[in-house]
Design a protein around this motif. Structure first.
Motif, PDB file in Angstrom:
ATOM      1  N   THR A 111       0.915  -1.284  -0.124  1.00 31.60           N
ATOM      2  CA  THR A 111       0.055  -0.006  -0.017  1.00 31.60           C
ATOM      3  C   THR A 111       0.729   1.384   0.086  1.00 31.60           C
ATOM      4  O   THR A 111       0.574   2.203  -0.858  1.00 31.60           O
ATOM      5  CB  THR A 111      -0.944  -0.056   1.194  1.00 31.60           C
ATOM      6  OG1 THR A 111      -1.749  -1.231   1.185  1.00 31.60           O
ATOM      7  CG2 THR A 111      -1.731   1.237   1.212  1.00 31.60           C
ATOM      8  N   GLU A 113       3.855   1.685  -1.225  1.00 35.48           N
ATOM      9  CA  GLU A 113       4.454   1.896  -2.507  1.00 35.48           C
ATOM     10  C   GLU A 113       3.577   2.438  -3.568  1.00 35.48           C
ATOM     11  O   GLU A 113       3.622   3.180  -4.028  1.00 35.48           O
ATOM     12  CB  GLU A 113       4.953   0.205  -3.169  1.00 35.48           C
ATOM     13  CG  GLU A 113       6.397  -0.032  -2.348  1.00 35.48           C
ATOM     14  CD  GLU A 113       6.788  -1.569  -3.230  1.00 35.48           C
ATOM     15  OE1 GLU A 113       7.682  -1.839  -2.947  1.00 35.48           O
ATOM     16  OE2 GLU A 113       5.746  -2.143  -3.960  1.00 35.48           O
ATOM     17  N   LEU A 114       2.236   1.983  -3.409  1.00 35.14           N
ATOM     18  CA  LEU A 114       1.310   2.454  -4.241  1.00 35.14           C
ATOM     19  C   LEU A 114       1.012   3.901  -4.028  1.00 35.14           C
ATOM     20  O   LEU A 114       0.955   4.749  -5.124  1.00 35.14           O
ATOM     21  CB  LEU A 114      -0.174   1.539  -4.397  1.00 35.14           C
ATOM     22  CG  LEU A 114      -0.113   0.176  -4.796  1.00 35.14           C
ATOM     23  CD1 LEU A 114      -1.187  -0.204  -4.448  1.00 35.14           C
ATOM     24  CD2 LEU A 114      -0.026   0.382  -6.497  1.00 35.14           C
ATOM     25  N   THR A 117       3.620   6.090  -5.578  1.00 37.82           N
ATOM     26  CA  THR A 117       3.553   6.342  -7.042  1.00 37.82           C
ATOM     27  C   THR A 117       2.715   6.890  -7.548  1.00 37.82           C
ATOM     28  O   THR A 117       1.420   6.928  -7.413  1.00 37.82           O
ATOM     29  CB  THR A 117       3.682   4.664  -7.544  1.00 37.82           C
ATOM     30  OG1 THR A 117       4.690   3.812  -6.765  1.00 37.82           O
ATOM     31  CG2 THR A 117       4.121   4.619  -9.021  1.00 37.82           C
ATOM     32  N   THR A 118       2.829   7.618  -8.649  1.00 39.36           N
ATOM     33  CA  THR A 118       1.919   8.241  -9.253  1.00 39.36           C
ATOM     34  C   THR A 118       0.952   7.402 -10.112  1.00 39.36           C
ATOM     35  O   THR A 118       1.439   5.999 -10.349  1.00 39.36           O
ATOM     36  CB  THR A 118       2.686   9.078 -10.612  1.00 39.36           C
ATOM     37  OG1 THR A 118       3.551   8.158 -11.398  1.00 39.36           O
ATOM     38  CG2 THR A 118       3.689  10.253  -9.898  1.00 39.36           C
ATOM     39  N   PRO A 119      -0.179   7.770 -10.478  1.00 37.35           N
ATOM     40  CA  PRO A 119      -1.274   6.861 -10.931  1.00 37.35           C
ATOM     41  C   PRO A 119      -0.554   6.307 -12.438  1.00 37.35           C
ATOM     42  O   PRO A 119      -0.817   5.223 -12.573  1.00 37.35           O
ATOM     43  CB  PRO A 119      -2.343   7.733 -11.179  1.00 37.35           C
ATOM     44  CG  PRO A 119      -2.239   8.560 -10.224  1.00 37.35           C
ATOM     45  CD  PRO A 119      -0.904   8.858  -9.873  1.00 37.35           C
ATOM     46  N   ASP A 121       2.303   5.369 -13.083  1.00 36.83           N
ATOM     47  CA  ASP A 121       3.364   4.514 -12.902  1.00 36.83           C
ATOM     48  C   ASP A 121       3.031   3.339 -12.341  1.00 36.83           C
ATOM     49  O   ASP A 121       3.574   2.319 -12.067  1.00 36.83           O
ATOM     50  CB  ASP A 121       4.633   5.147 -12.490  1.00 36.83           C
ATOM     51  CG  ASP A 121       5.337   6.188 -13.272  1.00 36.83           C
ATOM     52  OD1 ASP A 121       5.027   6.128 -14.450  1.00 36.83           O
ATOM     53  OD2 ASP A 121       5.792   7.156 -12.501  1.00 36.83           O
ATOM     54  N   ARG A 122       1.765   3.098 -11.570  1.00 41.73           N
ATOM     55  CA  ARG A 122       1.255   2.072 -11.028  1.00 41.73           C
ATOM     56  C   ARG A 122       1.204   0.721 -11.389  1.00 41.73           C
ATOM     57  O   ARG A 122       1.617  -0.268 -11.011  1.00 41.73           O
ATOM     58  CB  ARG A 122      -0.115   2.374 -10.284  1.00 41.73           C
ATOM     59  CG  ARG A 122       0.287   3.380  -9.146  1.00 41.73           C
ATOM     60  CD  ARG A 122      -1.153   3.769  -8.788  1.00 41.73           C
ATOM     61  NE  ARG A 122      -0.916   4.678  -7.439  1.00 41.73           N
ATOM     62  CZ  ARG A 122      -2.089   5.947  -7.077  1.00 41.73           C
ATOM     63  NH1 ARG A 122      -3.193   5.433  -7.349  1.00 41.73           N
ATOM     64  NH2 ARG A 122      -1.762   6.677  -6.042  1.00 41.73           N
ATOM     65  N   LEU A 125       4.351  -0.779 -11.787  1.00 41.36           N
ATOM     66  CA  LEU A 125       4.875  -1.261 -10.537  1.00 41.36           C
ATOM     67  C   LEU A 125       4.371  -2.860 -10.160  1.00 41.36           C
ATOM     68  O   LEU A 125       4.762  -3.589  -9.665  1.00 41.36           O
ATOM     69  CB  LEU A 125       4.419  -0.535  -9.265  1.00 41.36           C
ATOM     70  CG  LEU A 125       4.989  -0.485  -8.013  1.00 41.36           C
ATOM     71  CD1 LEU A 125       6.494  -0.240  -7.839  1.00 41.36           C
ATOM     72  CD2 LEU A 125       3.939   0.562  -6.961  1.00 41.36           C
ATOM     73  N   THR A 188       9.753  -5.347  -5.928  1.00 39.10           N
ATOM     74  CA  THR A 188       8.432  -4.584  -5.261  1.00 39.10           C
ATOM     75  C   THR A 188       7.465  -5.384  -4.429  1.00 39.10           C
ATOM     76  O   THR A 188       7.326  -6.415  -4.830  1.00 39.10           O
ATOM     77  CB  THR A 188       7.883  -3.679  -6.331  1.00 39.10           C
ATOM     78  OG1 THR A 188       7.241  -4.514  -7.194  1.00 39.10           O
ATOM     79  CG2 THR A 188       8.806  -2.748  -7.107  1.00 39.10           C
ATOM     80  N   VAL A 190       4.418  -4.688  -4.077  1.00 36.70           N
ATOM     81  CA  VAL A 190       3.178  -4.730  -4.936  1.00 36.70           C
ATOM     82  C   VAL A 190       3.159  -5.905  -5.945  1.00 36.70           C
ATOM     83  O   VAL A 190       2.272  -6.614  -6.033  1.00 36.70           O
ATOM     84  CB  VAL A 190       2.998  -3.420  -5.874  1.00 36.70           C
ATOM     85  CG1 VAL A 190       1.741  -3.734  -6.955  1.00 36.70           C
ATOM     86  CG2 VAL A 190       2.798  -2.218  -4.921  1.00 36.70           C
TER      87      VAL A 190
END
Length: 217
Positions: A111, A113-114, A117-119, A121-122, A125, A188, A190
């Motif tokens: 969570t 990490e998300l 991170t910008t939308p 780039d998710r 990820l 990562t 995620v």
């Protein structure tokens, strides 16, 4: 009535007279032996099929690598503990509540990490590198480990067959996940939470389906 009961009592006594109590650690030790033998084969398969990651010597010093590996290790350890409990006849399924603990502990890391991170780039990820093979390779590597656990269960007498099959599948795939960390190029949280957990779920479902046939006694 007495004449019938006496031979019956003598028969029962003769059947149990040679029995000795099984050491409490015997079940866990046999499971560990079977899992270790299967894991050794899986390591050889990993090296033969895809090899180790070239930067392994560097990433073993990183927090992300050990965070991911710890998720697999704790899942494997807890599921092995639960499998050892279920291996005994008449065991309760109350211990199953332990199984989600590694997931719940690891979830905040994913969570975090998300959130950072910008939308845009998710998705990168989530997919990381090698997402197409991750789940399938973990499942493939779990087969020798499941075989080792199956060998161990031939000496046990589980009665909760579906639960035992599911936990055994989960345990095999979690150990396989630890091994696959030696190759997986993405560290990562995620990525691990999605693709490794998917392998765990598939292995548990398959184990629940076929476990009663394979683990019967």
């Amino acid at each position: 009535m007495t004449s019938v009961q006496r031979p019956t009592d003598e028969l029962v006594q003769s059947l149990v007279s040679g029995l000795r109590p099984v050491p409490r650690a015997a079940v866990a030790l046999r499971l560990a032996l079977g899992a270790t033998a299967g894991a050794a084969i899986s390591v050889v398969l990993l090296i033969s099929i895809v090899g180790m990651r070239p930067d392994l010597g560097v990433v073993v010093n990183s927090v992300r690598f050990w965070s991911k590996a710890s998720y697999m290790i704790v899942t494997a350890g807890i599921s092995l503990l639960v499998a050892a409990r279920l291996a005994r006849p008449g065991s309760s399924t109350n211990i199953l509540w332990l199984l989600p603990i590694p997931l719940l502990i690891y979830l905040p890391a994913a969570t975090f990490e998300l959130v950072r991170t910008t939308p845009a780039d998710r998705m990168a990820l989530v997919l990381g590198h090698g997402w197409q093979l991750c789940t399938w390779l973990v499942l493939a590597l779990s087969i020798p480990i499941y075989a080792g656990l199956w060998w161990a269960f031939q000496s046990f007498a589980p009665t909760r067959m579906e639960a035992t099959g599911a936990v055994t599948g989960l345990c095999a795939s979690a150990i396989a996940g630890v091994i696959y960390c030696l190759h997986c190029p993405t560290d990562t949280a995620v990525f691990a939470l999605v693709w490794y957990t998917l392998a765990f779920a598939v292995a548990a479902i398959v184990g629940r389906r076929f476990g009663p046939r394979l683990l019967h006694w």
